[in-house]
Design an enzyme around this catalytic site. Structure first.
Site, short mmCIF file in Angstrom:
data_model
loop_
_atom_site.label_atom_id
_atom_site.label_comp_id
_atom_site.label_asym_id
_atom_site.label_seq_id
_atom_site.Cartn_x
_atom_site.Cartn_y
_atom_site.Cartn_z
N ASP A 1 0.87 -1.17 0.00
CA ASP A 1 0.00 0.00 0.00
C ASP A 1 0.92 1.23 0.00
OD1 ASP A 1 -2.12 1.76 0.07
OD2 ASP A 1 -3.19 0.75 1.69
C1 NOJ Z 1 -4.00 3.96 0.04
C2 NOJ Z 1 -5.18 3.03 0.04
O1 NOJ Z 1 -5.24 2.35 1.26
C3 NOJ Z 1 -5.17 2.04 -1.11
O2 NOJ Z 1 -6.36 1.32 -1.10
C4 NOJ Z 1 -4.95 2.74 -2.41
O3 NOJ Z 1 -4.95 1.80 -3.47
C5 NOJ Z 1 -3.64 3.52 -2.36
N1 NOJ Z 1 -3.70 4.48 -1.26
C6 NOJ Z 1 -3.35 4.25 -3.64
O4 NOJ Z 1 -4.23 5.29 -3.79
#
Ligand code: NOJ
Length: 874
Positions: free
Chosen positions: A295
C-alpha cells in the site's frame, strides 16, 4: 494526535530541510525506525519468521507466463529488474502509482490506478455501485458483469493494474471507514464477490489487485509514521484462516494478479515485511503466483520487505514523499551489489511482475495511459512531483463508458434492500401524492465532484470517500428520477423539516437519509475515515427528519444510502413509518435504480450484507474503534470467529434485521429440496500435489556497471531511479542485521497448499443442494437462496458459530406462479475448520452431522437437509 495535526506536521516535514538519509547502505534505514522488538503484543500472538520467499512459477496455470518471463528476466540488467519492482515516486507519472520500465522488452512504466468501484480521478468513466452494494445483490452474474465493465474501463484508459477489489476490511468493525469498498461482513460473501470481480476484470487483460492484506479493519492509526507505529491487528491462526484469509484464498484461486500488503501490523509485524503473512500464508500455503505490492507508503524497510516477500514498492518513495528518497530503487541496487538482498529474491520479484504482465496478455497491444490522475487539464507537467518537469498532453479524455450504465443500474437496482413494507405501502403508484424530504434526494449544491475524492456528504450519497471513490461522470439524483416519472411530487431538498407543511390523508412522505465514511486521509464532519463521531447513526440529523415527517404524515417511506449498518431505533417502529429501503451506495445511477424499485417496475431483490442491531453495544466490545493517539494500538481480535451474525447467533442476541434480510413485493416458496453427495469426505484432504518447477537463473551478483547512470541521461529531479553515482563503491558487503530466523534454505511445502488458493482438493464439491423456488405472490420478482452450514462442533472438536453462509444463488425474474430450481454447490473447504495443530483443513468424515439450511436470511430459514437424513421444510 488528531489527523489534521499529523498532516500539518507531515507537510512541514516535507518542506523542512531535514537531512536525507544517506545512501551508504540499506542498513542505515533499517535501523532508523523500523526494526523494533515486539514488546507490546498480548501473550499468545506472534508472527513467526518464514524465509526464504517461495519463488513463483510452480503452478501449472501460470507455466506459460513464467516461461516467457524467464526468457526476459534472464536477459535483464540489474537496473531493469530494480526498475520494474520500484515506483518512480509520488506524482511521478500519470497514475497513482508508476513503476520504472524495461523498454528493451516492451515493458512500459506500469500504471497502477485505483480503484474498486471505477477509475479514480478521471473523466468519461463510469462510477459503479460500491462493493457493499454489489454484495447486497447476492447475484454472481452481476458481480462478474460489473468486473468485466470495470476492467474494460481500466484497459481503455491504459491502466495495467487496477487496485481492487477490496476484501479487507471485511466488516469486523461496523464503524470502520472502508467497509463499503468490500462486499459484506461474511468471508464467503466477500470471497465470491471478489472472485467474480477478479475474473471479470482480468478477462479483459487488466491485472486486479486484491487488498488490503490483511487485518486492516479500521482506518484510524493504520499507518506507521514518524509519530506512531500503525496498529497491530492481533489475530489467532484459526480466526485468520476461517475469517480474514478466506476471501484472499478465493481471490488467489480466481487467479488474481496482485495483492496489496496493508499498512497495519499483524501480530506485531508490519504487513509489508511480515514473512509469515507474505512468504508463508500467501505465497506458499495459498500458492499466490502474482506479485505483492505495498500500500502507498506502507513499506517501512527496504531489505526487510524484500526478504519478507514484497515484490513491488509503491509509490516508491521512502518514509517521506517527494524528497527523492527510497527504500528500493537505487537502494535496492546497492543491496543487491553488496550481497544483502540475494539476487535470487530480486529475480523472483521481477519474474512475478513480468509473468503477471504476460499472463494477462499485456504484451499484446495494450494501451498506454491516456489520462492523468493528477489533473483534469489537457496539458500539464508529466511529472508533477518534480519541480522542473517536462510538460505535454496528459489527458486525452478517452471515453470508456460504453453501455456500462446498464450494468451499473442493474447492480444498484438489484441491491436495493426492502427492510420493511407494512400494508404493501411500496410500490408507490405513479400518481401518488408524494412529498420528498432530505438533502440526500438531491444534488451536491456545490456541484458534481466538487469534493476531492468525494470527501464530503452533500446531496445523494453515491459512494464513500477516499481512494476507493471515482468521479461521477453525471448523476441522476433521486429527485431527477422521481420527477421524470411522477408529476405529483413536491421536493423539500433539505435536512431540516420545513415548517408549516400540510399533509393530506393520502400524501406519502418519502424521506432520504444517509450515513457516510471513507479513508483516513480525509476527515469529513469530524469523522477521520471511520465513523468516529457520527457513530452508527444517520448523518445530518436524519433521524429527526424521519421523526418529524412521521409526526405529520400517516405514511412515511424511508430511503437510506449508507456505507454500512446504522441504528434505526429512533424511528423504525413509529406507526407511520411504513416502508424502509436500503439503497446502499448506488453510484451514478442512484436515481433511476431507485425509481425502478420505488414505483414497482422491479421488485426489490437485495439482501443485507451485514446485520443491523438494535444497539451498538450488541456487538462485541472488541470490535469498537480504538482511538489512541500515542503508542502502538494493540487491536486484539478477542471475539475470534464471532463477527457480525456469527456473534449475534452465538451470543443469542436478536438483531433488528438479520444478515441476509430483504423483502420483495412478492413472496416465495422453497420446496422439493434434495441433497446429493458428490465427493465423499475424508477427515483431511488428500495429500497436496507437489510444486512444479520454477524458473532458474544465474544468481551471481551482477557487475556494478549495470546500475551506472546511462550516458547523457536526462535526470528528472526527485524522480526515483535504480542508478548509482558510484556503483563500484556499493559492492563492499555491509553488515546487515538480518531478521532472526532468516535462512536461504526453502521451507518444506505447507500441507494445506498445493495450488492457487491452497490444496485443490479443498474445492472438490462435496454436496449439491437443490431447491425449487416458486413465486407465490402476485408480482414478478427475484429470490435469493442463501445456504448456511451447521457443522458438528463436537466431531470437529472446536467451538463454532451455529450457522455460516457458504453459498447463494439468485433466481431470474420469476413471474407470479413461476419457479426455478437452484443448485447450490458446497465444497470440502466450506465444511471444514482450520485445524491449528495439523495446520490443515479438517472436515467431518463424509459430512456426518452436517446440516444445510437454505433461507432468505440467516434468521428466515425455509428448508434443511441433513447428511444421511431427509430434507424438510422448516
Ligand atoms: C492507500 C489506500 O489504502 C489504497 O487502497 C490505495 O490503493 C492507495 N492508497 C493508492 O491510492
Amino acid at each position: 494526535m488528531p489527523s489534521l495535526m499529523r498532516v500539518l506536521l507531515f507537510v512541514s516535514l516535507l518542506f523542512c530541510p531535514i537531512p536525507v538519509l544517506s545512501s551508504s547502505g540499506p542498513e542505515d534505514k533499517e535501523s532508523n525506525l523500523h526494526i523494533r522488538p515486539r514488546t507490546d503484543l498480548p501473550p499468545g500472538y506472534s508472527s513467526p519468521d518464514y524465509y526464504p520467499t517461495p519463488n513463483g512459477g510452480w503452478v501449472s496455470e501460470w507455466a506459460d507466463a513464467y516461461a516467457k518471463a524467464q526468457k526476459v528476466v534472464s536477459q535483464m540488467t540489474l537496473a531493469e529488474k530494480v526498475n520494474i519492482t520500484s515506483g518512480t515516486g509520488y506524482f511521478m507519472g500519470p497514475c497513482v502509482g508508476n513503476t520504472g520500465s524495461a523498454l528493451r522488452f516492451g515493458i512500459p512504466n506500469l500504471c497502477l490506478q485505483d480503484g474498486p468501484l471505477g477509475i479514480r480521478n478521471t473523466d468519461h468513466n463510469t462510477a459503479f455501485p460500491a462493493g457493499i452494494t454489489t454484495g447486497a445483490t447476492f447475484d454472481k452474474e452481476l458481480m462478474y458483469a460489473r468486473g468485466v465493465a470495470l476492467g474494460q474501463e481500466a484497459r481503455g484508459k491504459g491502466i495495467n493494474v487496477q487496485m481492487g477489489p477490496v476484501v479487507g476490511p471485511l466488516g469486523r468493525k461496523p464503524r470502520s471507514g472502508r467497509i463499503w469498498e468490500g462486499f459484506g461482513a461474511d468471508p464467503s460473501l466477500q470471497a465470491i464477490g471478489a472472485a467474480k470481480t477478479i475474473q471479470g476484470m482480468q478477462s479483459v487483460g487488466v491485472i486486479a489487485t486484491l487488498k488490503h492484506f490483511i487485518g486492516n479493519e479500521q482506518e484510524m492509526y493504520r499507518m506507521t509514521d514518524v509519530f506512531q507505529q500503525g496498529y497491530s491487528s492481533n489475530i489467532d491462526d484459526r480466526t485468520l484462516h476461517e475469517i480474514y484469509l478466506w476471501p484472499f484464498a478465493e481471490g488467489v484461486r480466481a487467479g488474481v494478479g496482485s495483492v496489496m500488503a496493508a499498512y497495519n501490523d499483524v501480530n506485531g509485524t508490519a504487513c509489508t515485511q511480515n514473512s509469515k503473512l507474505l512468504n508463508d500464508l500467501l505465497k506458499d500455503e495459498l500458492g499466490f503466483q502474482g506479485f505483492v505490492v505495498s500500500d502507498w507508503y506502507a513499506q517501512i524497510g527496504g531489505v526487510s520487505s524484500a526478504l519478507a516477500g514484497l515484490d513491488m514498492a509503491m509509490p516508491g518513495d521512502g518514509a517521506v514523499p517527494l524528497l527523492g528518497d527510497s527504500f528500493w530503487n537505487y537502494e535496492l541496487s546497492t543491496a543487491i551489489l553488496n550481497g544483502t538482498v540475494p539476487v535470487e529474491r530480486l529475480n523472483d520479484m521481477a519474474t512475478r511482475i513480468v509473468a503477471t504482465w504476460y499472463k494477462m496478455g499485456q504484451d499484446k497491444e495494450y494501451p498506454l495511459p491516456n489520462f492523468s490522475t493528477n489533473t483534469q487539464d489537457a496539458t500539464g507537467p508529466l511529472y508533477p512531483g518534480a519541480l522542473f518537469s517536462p510538460t505535454g498532453v496528459v489527458n486525452q479524455f478517452v471515453n470508456v463508458q460504453a453501455d456500462h450504465n446498464v450494468v451499473a443500474r442493474a447492480v444498484a437496482r438489484d441491491a436495493i434492500t426492502l427492510l420493511k413494507n407494512v400494508d404493501n405501502t411500496l410500490p408507490l403508484k405513479r400518481n401518488a401524492s408524494l412529498k420528498i424530504f432530505g438533502a440526500d434526494a438531491g444534488p451536491n449544491p456545490d456541484g458534481l465532484n466538487s469534493c476531492s475524492d468525494q470527501g464530503c456528504d452533500k446531496g445523494v450519497l453515491t459512494m464513500g470517500w477516499g481512494s476507493g471513490s471515482a468521479r461521477l461522470p453525471y448523476l441522476i439524483t433521486p429527485q431527477d428520477a422521481i420527477r421524470n416519472v411522477s408529476s405529483n411530487a413536491q421536493f423539500y431538498i433539505s435536512d431540516s423539516f420545513p415548517s408549516g407543511i400540510s399533509a393530506g390523508p393520502n400524501d406519502i412522505a418519502v424521506v432520504f437519509i444517509n450515513a457516510d465514511s471513507g479513508e483516513n486521509y480525509i476527515t469529513v464532519e469530524g469523522n477521520p475515515g471511520d465513523r468516529l463521531v457520527a457513530g452508527l447513526y444517520s448523518w445530518h440529523n436524519g433521524d429527526e427528519l424521519v421523526q418529524a415527517a412521521a409526526k405529520k404524515f400517516s405514511t412515511v417511506v424511508v430511503v437510506v444510502h449508507t456505507v454500512g449498518p446504522i441504528i434505526l431505533e429512533n424511528w423504525i417502529d413509529l406507526p407511520s413509518v411504513k416502508a424502509v429501503l436500503f439503497a446502499h451506495l448506488p453510484g451514478q445511477e442512484a436515481g433511476d435504480s431507485l425509481v425502478d424499485v420505488l414505483f414497482g417496475d422491479y421488485s426489490p431483490s437485495g439482501h443485507l450484507p451485514y446485520t443491523i442491531p438494535y444497539k451498538e453495544s450488541d456487538y462485541p466490545a472488541s470490535v469498537s474503534l480504538i482511538d489512541q493517539p500515542f503508542g502502538q494500538i494493540q487491536d486484539t481480535y478477542t471475539e475470534r470467529i464471532y463477527i457480525d451474525y456469527r456473534h449475534f447467533l452465538q451470543a443469542n442476541i436478536t438483531p433488528r434485521y438479520p444478515f441476509g434480510h430483504g423483502l420483495s413485493y412478492t413472496t416465495f416458496n422453497f420446496s422439493e429440496a434434495s441433497l446429493s453427495t458428490i465427493t465423499p469426505l475424508t477427515q483431511y484432504p488428500p495429500s497436496r500435489p507437489p510444486k512444479g518447477p520454477t524458473p532458474t537463473y544465474n544468481n551471481t551478483i551482477p557487475p556494478a556497471s549495470e546500475v551506472a547512470w546511462p550516458k547523457d541521461f536526462n535526470r528528472i529531479w526527485r524522480y526515483l531511479y535504480p542508478y548509482l553515482d558510484n556503483p563500484e563503491a556499493a559492492t563492499s558487503t555491509a553488515p546487515y542485521p538480518y531478521p532472526t530466523g532468516y535462512t536461504t534454505t526453502p521451507q518444506p511445502p505447507p500441507r494445506a497448499g498445493g495450488s492457487q488458493g491452497g490444496n485443490p482438493a479443498l474445492w472438490d464439491v462435496a454436496f449439491n443442494v437443490s431447491v425449487k423456488v416458486s413465486n407465490t405472490g402476485s408480482r414478478p420478482g427475484r429470490a435469493v437462496a442463501q445456504l448456511y452450514v451447521e457443522l458438528p462442533a463436537s466431531t470437529l472438536g472446536v467451538d463454532l458459530p451455529p450457522l455460516q453462509l457458504r453459498q447463494f444463488e439468485k433466481t431470474a425474474i420469476l413471474p407470479p406462479g413461476g419457479s426455478q430450481v437452484l443448485t447450490l454447490s458446497v465444497t470440502r473447504k466450506d465444511l471444514s475448520i482450520w485445524d491449528v495443530v495439523a495446520q490443515d483443513w479438517k472436515a467431518p468424515v463424509n459430512g456426518q452431522g452436517v446440516k444445510f439450511w437454505i433461507g432468505e436470511s440467516v434468521a428466515d430459514l425455509k428448508v434443511v437437509c441433513e447428511v444421511g437424513g431427509q430434507c424438510r421444510r422448516v
